[in-house]
Design an enzyme around this catalytic site. Sequence first.
Site, mmCIF file in Angstrom:
data_model
loop_
_atom_site.group_PDB
_atom_site.id
_atom_site.type_symbol
_atom_site.label_atom_id
_atom_site.label_comp_id
_atom_site.label_asym_id
_atom_site.label_seq_id
_atom_site.Cartn_x
_atom_site.Cartn_y
_atom_site.Cartn_z
ATOM 1 N NE ARG A 1 10.848 -29.965 15.267
ATOM 2 C CZ ARG A 1 12.074 -29.609 14.869
ATOM 3 N NH1 ARG A 1 12.748 -30.388 14.038
ATOM 4 N NH2 ARG A 1 12.628 -28.488 15.301
ATOM 5 C CG HIS A 2 9.522 -27.650 10.951
ATOM 6 N ND1 HIS A 2 9.149 -27.101 12.158
ATOM 7 C CD2 HIS A 2 10.860 -27.856 11.020
ATOM 8 C CE1 HIS A 2 10.228 -26.960 12.923
ATOM 9 N NE2 HIS A 2 11.269 -27.418 12.256
ATOM 10 C CB CYS B 1 1.105 -2.329 4.739
ATOM 11 S SG CYS B 1 1.019 -3.373 6.212
ATOM 12 N N GLY B 2 2.573 -0.243 6.098
ATOM 13 C CA GLY B 2 3.281 0.583 7.079
ATOM 14 C C GLY B 2 3.955 -0.250 8.146
ATOM 15 C CB THR B 3 2.732 -2.100 10.939
ATOM 16 O OG1 THR B 3 1.478 -2.611 10.428
ATOM 17 C CG2 THR B 3 2.506 -0.717 11.542
ATOM 18 N N GLY B 4 3.314 -3.890 8.233
ATOM 19 C CA GLY B 4 3.301 -5.296 7.804
ATOM 20 C C GLY B 4 2.140 -6.075 8.416
ATOM 21 C CB ILE B 5 0.065 -5.451 11.436
ATOM 22 C CG1 ILE B 5 1.251 -5.418 12.399
ATOM 23 C CG2 ILE B 5 -1.139 -6.116 12.107
ATOM 24 C CD1 ILE B 5 1.054 -4.497 13.606
ATOM 25 N N GLY B 6 -1.255 -5.334 8.653
ATOM 26 C CA GLY B 6 -2.450 -5.444 7.811
ATOM 27 C C GLY B 6 -2.249 -6.423 6.675
ATOM 28 C CG MET B 7 0.516 -5.676 3.424
ATOM 29 S SD MET B 7 -0.626 -5.815 2.024
ATOM 30 C CE MET B 7 -0.055 -4.420 1.025
ATOM 31 C CG HIS C 1 11.213 -23.765 12.358
ATOM 32 N ND1 HIS C 1 11.227 -23.665 13.730
ATOM 33 C CD2 HIS C 1 12.411 -24.299 12.001
ATOM 34 C CE1 HIS C 1 12.390 -24.124 14.186
ATOM 35 N NE2 HIS C 1 13.121 -24.502 13.157
ATOM 36 C CG ASP D 1 -0.302 0.208 2.541
ATOM 37 O OD1 ASP D 1 0.942 0.285 2.598
ATOM 38 O OD2 ASP D 1 -1.029 0.302 3.551
ATOM 39 C CG HIS D 2 -0.688 4.767 1.525
ATOM 40 N ND1 HIS D 2 -1.747 3.886 1.571
ATOM 41 C CD2 HIS D 2 -0.686 5.417 2.728
ATOM 42 C CE1 HIS D 2 -2.360 4.010 2.740
ATOM 43 N NE2 HIS D 2 -1.731 4.926 3.465
#
Length: 141
Positions: free
Chosen positions: A132-133, A65-71, A98, A8-9
């Site tokens: 295992r992963h 994105c700004g924080t990466g959280i929304g994405m 992992h 995003d922007h």
Amino acid sequence: MKIAVGSDHGGFLLKQEVARLITSLGHEVLDMGCYNEDSVDYPDYADKVVAEIEAGRGEKGVLVCGTGIGMSIAANRSRKIRAALCHDLETTRLSREHNDANILCMGGRVLDTNLALSMVKLWLATAFTDGRHQRRIDKMS
Ligand code: RB5
């Protein structure tokens, strides 16, 4: 490798740098936007990158994105996606070893650019550890 990138922007400037790096490493970039710093909605660009991977046109993706959280929230709605929000080299490496992450999410407003580019380089070069992963990943597919 074909890598779909999107932002995003808030992540636009870093996404541009990431695209340049990926190209310089010899991979093909599928740039799904956005294409300038005008305000847009991150789920629209997460969906575009996810669609490229779901369709097999892109092997992996990078979302900023700004924080990466929304994405990361938006991309992980798909069962085919394992989007990892990473902040440093250790989480970046482990997201591949992992979690077999197929999308790397980063925050353009919270990461130093040189660190972010080092993370992308490491993420693309790191293989999944398997064993295992894989069993754990199968439970989410
Ligand atoms: C946009 O201002 C900002 O909210 C977005 O880039 C992202 O940080 C959301 O998670």
